[in-house]
Enzyme design. Structure first.
Site: not given
Length: 407
Positions: A38-41, A184
């Site tokens: 998912g969101c890599y952050w 997330h």
């Protein structure tokens, strides 16, 4: 191990294990794996807190070859094929790959397709991508293990890394720069990962098999013809504590054509053995001798019925990796049909296939890797059994046994 020379074989496996660990310990201080969740952050911030992770970089992996070095806006807004990914450099002596993957799976929903959290799109699909082909068995075994623990079908993509391009500097360590930024991954997970000891997640695949029991019926691959008679049953016994009977003779067939055939030898197995699973190799010898497919089907039916009626346990058939044989391909199709029919017959004893033949990733291994793992197109080497077959069998059989025990 039950059977002839069992102590000699266990000692030989133990020596191989010591030699393998001695050769590898402290030699490789850094390895790479690429994880899409998912969101890599959030994924990067989570992994940065894990002991043994040396370095992380966010970027885009496994996208269109005609679109190198894409921008964040291109990946987010277009059909680029890329997925947001974290490159992880880790110390395998502190953080084994199996532990890293188990801990990564803690922050994804592996059943979702093209979505994690509030982020939707093909660029948010989950994936595990290897930089080293020798990591593929552990990745595959980890996903088998994950499937065993998951309701619903696991949808995590896996295979070799095709390409990777780092994202812009503004995206690197984003949550360190922007502590209140979008993420997330739950805050509790971020805090928890900093307390984790990777050793607690480093058990071999199949460790849950300890004190379980299995019967292995086969020919040269089950026997270990290219590795001195040592194969995955011995390693499962040594590594995972699996109690086994191994009935394997090289050059033998499923079809009952003599005293060493599968069927003839099967009938000599100790019938009071408390098997939790019965494992049968789909012999390549029937294919190379071009025996009639109808006779092979009949032999498979006989073996299946005997195993169910005698040992009252699940049955696993396993196939060989791909080699040049249309006859064996037909045997795999025949076996697949038989297993589908058997699982609808109402016996309550499930039948499974551990299918190396149709595994697309393993079918594309480089010649260099195959040379290390296979003595020839059919027979694994000692390294192949230890590094490829044993972790996959361990994870697969653990799932079969646990499902059987839960009924």
């Amino acid at each position: 191990m039950y059977g002839k020379n069992r102590y000699d074989k266990i000692f030989a496996v133990y020596l191989q294990k010591i030699l393998y660990e001695t050769r590898t310990k402290g030699v490789i201080m850094a390895k790479e794996i690429y994880l899409a969740g998912g969101c890599y952050w959030g994924v990067q911030h989570y992994l940065d807190g894990l002991k043994g992770v040396k370095e992380t970089t966010v970027g885009f992996a496994n996208g269109r070859k005609d679109l190198p070095d894409p921008t964040y806006e291109q990946v987010r807004g277009g059909d680029t094929g890329y997925t947001e990914t974290v490159k992880v450099v880790y110390d395998p002596s502190v953080l084994p790959l199996r532990a890293l993957l188990r801990l990564f799976y803690q922050i994804i929903d592996p059943t979702l397709v093209d979505r994690q959290g509030a982020d939707v799109g093909h660029n948010y699909r989950t994936g595990v991508y290897a930089a080293d082909e020798f990591d593929l068995p552990d990745i595959y075994a980890s996903l088998i293990e994950l499937q065993n623990q998951t309701q619903g079908k696991v949808a995590v993509e896996w295979g070799m890394l095709q390409n990777f391009y780092p994202a812009g500097e503004a995206h690197q360590k984003y949550l360190e720069k922007n502590p209140a930024g979008y993420c997330h991954v739950p805050v509790g997970k971020m805090q928890w990962i900093r307390t984790v000891d990777p050793k607690d997640y480093s058990d071999p695949f199949g460790a849950g098999l300890r004190s379980s029991s299995a019967i292995f019926l086969g020919s040269s691959v089950t026997y270990g013809a290219a590795s001195g008679g040592i194969a995955f049953p011995e390693f499962l016994c040594m590594n995972d504590g699996l109690i086994t009977i191994k009935e394997a003779v090289s050059g033998t067939t499923l079809v009952d054509n003599g005293p060493d055939s599968y069927i003839a030898r099967m009938k000599k197995i100790y019938r009071e053995f408390p098997a939790d699973v019965f494992v049968c190799q789909l012999s390549t010898n029937d294919a190379t001798r071009k025996l009639p497919l109808a006779d092979i089907r009949s032999a498979l039916e006989t073996i299946l019925a005997f195993a169910r009626d005698t040992f009252h346990c699940p049955v696993v058939f396993y196939t060989n990796p791909r080699f040049d044989s249309k006859e064996y391909a037909a045997m795999v199709d025949c076996l697949t049909q038989l297993v589908e029919e058997a699982n609808k017959d109402g016996s309550g004893l499930p039948v499974y296939i551990l299918d190396f033949w149709n595994n697309e990733v393993f079918s594309k291994l480089s010649q260099q890797t195959l040379k290390a793992w296979m003595a020839d197109p059919i027979h694994p080497t000692m390294a192949g059994y230890q590094g490829w077959w044993t972790p996959v069998f361990g994870a697969f059989l653990e799932g079969v046994v646990k499902k059987g025990a839960s009924k």
